[in-house]
Design a protein around this motif. Structure first.
Motif, PDB file in Angstrom:
ATOM      1  N   ARG A 122      75.160 -28.677 -33.645  1.00 35.84           N
ATOM      2  CA  ARG A 122      74.950 -27.415 -32.926  1.00 35.84           C
ATOM      3  C   ARG A 122      76.174 -27.056 -32.076  1.00 35.84           C
ATOM      4  O   ARG A 122      76.581 -25.892 -32.024  1.00 35.84           O
ATOM      5  CB  ARG A 122      73.703 -27.516 -32.051  1.00 35.84           C
ATOM      6  CG  ARG A 122      73.262 -26.192 -31.468  1.00 35.84           C
ATOM      7  CD  ARG A 122      71.865 -26.300 -30.900  1.00 35.84           C
ATOM      8  NE  ARG A 122      71.504 -25.117 -30.136  1.00 35.84           N
ATOM      9  CZ  ARG A 122      71.012 -24.001 -30.656  1.00 35.84           C
ATOM     10  NH1 ARG A 122      70.824 -23.905 -31.962  1.00 35.84           N
ATOM     11  NH2 ARG A 122      70.703 -22.973 -29.890  1.00 35.84           N
ATOM     12  N   ARG A 127      71.736 -18.258 -34.792  1.00 37.44           N
ATOM     13  CA  ARG A 127      71.393 -19.200 -33.725  1.00 37.44           C
ATOM     14  C   ARG A 127      70.335 -18.591 -32.807  1.00 37.44           C
ATOM     15  O   ARG A 127      69.374 -19.273 -32.403  1.00 37.44           O
ATOM     16  CB  ARG A 127      72.639 -19.575 -32.922  1.00 37.44           C
ATOM     17  CG  ARG A 127      72.381 -20.658 -31.864  1.00 37.44           C
ATOM     18  CD  ARG A 127      73.636 -20.981 -31.071  1.00 37.44           C
ATOM     19  NE  ARG A 127      74.681 -21.529 -31.924  1.00 37.44           N
ATOM     20  CZ  ARG A 127      75.766 -20.868 -32.302  1.00 37.44           C
ATOM     21  NH1 ARG A 127      75.952 -19.620 -31.901  1.00 37.44           N
ATOM     22  NH2 ARG A 127      76.667 -21.415 -33.084  1.00 37.44           N
ATOM     23  N   GLY A 170      70.791 -26.899 -35.513  1.00 38.14           N
ATOM     24  CA  GLY A 170      70.846 -28.292 -35.100  1.00 38.14           C
ATOM     25  C   GLY A 170      70.107 -29.177 -36.086  1.00 38.14           C
ATOM     26  O   GLY A 170      69.326 -30.056 -35.707  1.00 38.14           O
TER      27      GLY A 170
END
Length: 378
Positions: free
Chosen positions: A353, A181, A297
Motif C-alpha cells: 500500500r 484507493r 493492500g
C-alpha cells in the motif's frame, strides 16, 4: 510574443478503459502548455471485444481501423483525419502489426513531424527474442526522436541497446490509483460480509483474488493446479476470478468447486472484491493489475519466470509481494505461507500500500508531458 500552438497526436490502435483518466489529465496539462493534444483511436477486433475493456473519450478522434489477417496475425491499418496530417509530434505504439506506423517513421526523415515510441522496448512475451519479427522491432526502436518508456525496466533495455538515455522518458505506467484507493477505503465491513456470502465463502475461509484478462500468458493452468492444492490444505479456500477473455471457457469447463468466475468489474464494484480478499493470485504475466493490489493492500503472488510486462519492476520479492518458483507445488507453497502467517501477510500488505502511492495517473501524466516538452524543444 507568445509561442505558436503545437499539435501532438497520441495514436492508439484501440482505446483501453484504464487509459481514459490518463488522457483526461494530459489534456489539462497540455492546455496549460499551449499544446493541442489529440487522441486518435480505432476499434478493437472481435477477439479483443471479448475482454470488455474498451474505453470512451468524448473529445477523442475515433477512426475505423482496417484489419488484415496474415499468417495468424491481425495487421492493422489506422487511417488519420486529414486535418491532423501534419502534427509537430506523433506518439505511436511500438507494435509491428500496426502497419500505419511505418509511414510515420518514413515521414520523420523527410518532414517536420517528430515521432515518438510508447511501449515496452521489446515484446516481452515473445517465444524467440532473436526471431526475425523481434530483430525488426529492435531495428525500428532507434528510428524515433523520443521514447516514452513504461518503466525503468524499459529504460534499461533501451539504453542497453544503444538508444540515447537523454531521449527517453520513464513514465512509470499507472492506472487511476488515487481513485481506486479511495474506492477501496470506502468499502464497508457489511459490504465485505455480503460479498463473501454471495461468493459462498465459509466463515474463516480465505478468499484469493485473480484479476485481469484471461489468456494463456496469465498461466491459468497453474492457477487451477495450485488452487486444488490450496483448497485441500485450507478448508473453505475460495478464488474469485475477476476478468474475461478467451481463457474463461477453460476455467468454466474445469468447474472447480473453490472457484467463482465473476466477469469484468470496474471501480467500486471491483474494489469490493479486493477488500474482501486475503491475497492476489497472479501466477503468470504481471502487468498493471499489480497497482490494484497495491491500492487495496493485497499482496500479490506471481512466478519468477513468467513472461512479465515492465510493471514487474514494481514487485519487490518478500517486501510487497512474492515471486515464487515455477510449478504448482512451489506456487501453492508461496501462497500458503501468506495465508498461514497473518503477521507476514500484513507486513507485505502495508508495504504494498505504501509503495502504491508512488505510481499514480497524475505522476504518469506529468512524466509524459515532460517528455513531450523535451522532445518538442530538442
Amino acid at each position: 510574443m507568445s509561442n505558436p500552438r503545437k499539435q501532438v497526436l497520441l495514436v492508439q490502435h484501440r482505446l483501453f478503459q484504464y487509459r481514459v483518466p490518463l488522457f483526461e489529465r494530459m489534456r489539462e496539462l497540455a492546455e496549460d502548455r499551449n499544446i493541442d493534444l489529440r487522441v486518435i483511436h480505432g476499434q478493437p477486433t472481435d477477439a479483443e471485444l471479448v475482454r470488455k475493456d474498451q474505453g470512451h473519450l468524448d473529445w477523442a478522434d475515433q477512426v475505423r481501423n482496417r484489419y488484415i489477417s496474415l499468417g495468424g496475425s491481425d495487421l492493422v491499418w489506422q487511417p488519420l483525419p486529414q486535418e491532423l496530417a501534419n502534427p509537430d509530434l506523433c506518439v505511436i505504439l511500438q507494435l509491428n502489426r500496426v502497419i500505419s506506423n511505418y509511414p510515420w517513421l518514413l515521414r520523420r526523415k523527410f518532414g517536420r513531424t517528430k515521432v515518438g515510441y510508447w511501449g515496452h522496448g521489446a515484446n516481452l512475451q515473445a517465444e524467440d527474442s532473436d526471431s526475425l519479427r523481434e530483430r525488426w522491432k529492435r531495428a525500428l526502436s532507434h528510428q524515433v526522436d523520443h521514447w516514452f518508456a513504461y518503466t525503468d525496466a524499459t529504460v534499461d533495455l533501451l539504453v542497453g541497446s544503444g538508444y540515447p538515455a537523454n531521449q527517453i522518458t520513464a513514465l512509470n505506467n499507472a492506472i487511476d490509483t488515487n481513485g481506486f484507493r479511495a474506492q477501496c477505503d470506502a468499502v464497508t465491513v457489511e459490504e465485505i460480509a455480503d460479498l463473501r456470502t454471495e461468493l459462498r465463502v465459509p466463515d474463516g475461509g480465505h478468499l484469493g483474488i485473480f484479476c485481469g484478462s484471461l489468456y494463456a500468458e496469465k498461466r491459468l493452468d497453474l492457477l487451477l493446479e495450485a488452487g486444488d492444492i490450496l483448497a485441500e490444505r485450507f478448508p473453505g479456500f475460495t478464488v474469485a476470478v475477476v476478468g474475461d477473455g478467451p481463457g474463461r471457457a477453460m476455467l468454466d469447463a474445469a468447474a472447480k468447486p473453490w472457484m467463482r468466475t465473476v466477469g469484468v468489474k470496474f471501480g467500486a464494484e471491483k474494489a469490493r472484491y479486493f477488500r474482501a480478499g486475503s491475497v492476489m493470485l497472479n501466477p503468470g504475466l504481471v502487468g498493471l493489475h499489480i497497482l490494484d493490489s497495491f491500492c487495496a493492500g493485497l499482496p500479490m503472488v506471481s512466478t519468477r519466470n513468467a513472461k512479465h510486462s515492465p510493471e514487474i519492476a514494481y514487485l519487490r520479492d518478500g517486501e510487497n509481494g512474492i515471486l515464487a518458483g515455477d510449478g504448482a507445488e512451489a506456487y501453492a507453497e508461496a501462497v500458503a505461507r501468506l495465508l498461514a502467517d497473518g503477521e507476514f501477510r500484513q507486513r507485505l500488505a502495508a508495504q504494498a500500500r505504501a509503495d502504491g502511492r508512488a505510481y499514480t495517473i497524475e505522476a504518469m501524466a506529468d512524466n509524459f508531458m515532460g517528455g513531450i516538452d523535451r522532445c518538442l524543444a530538442a
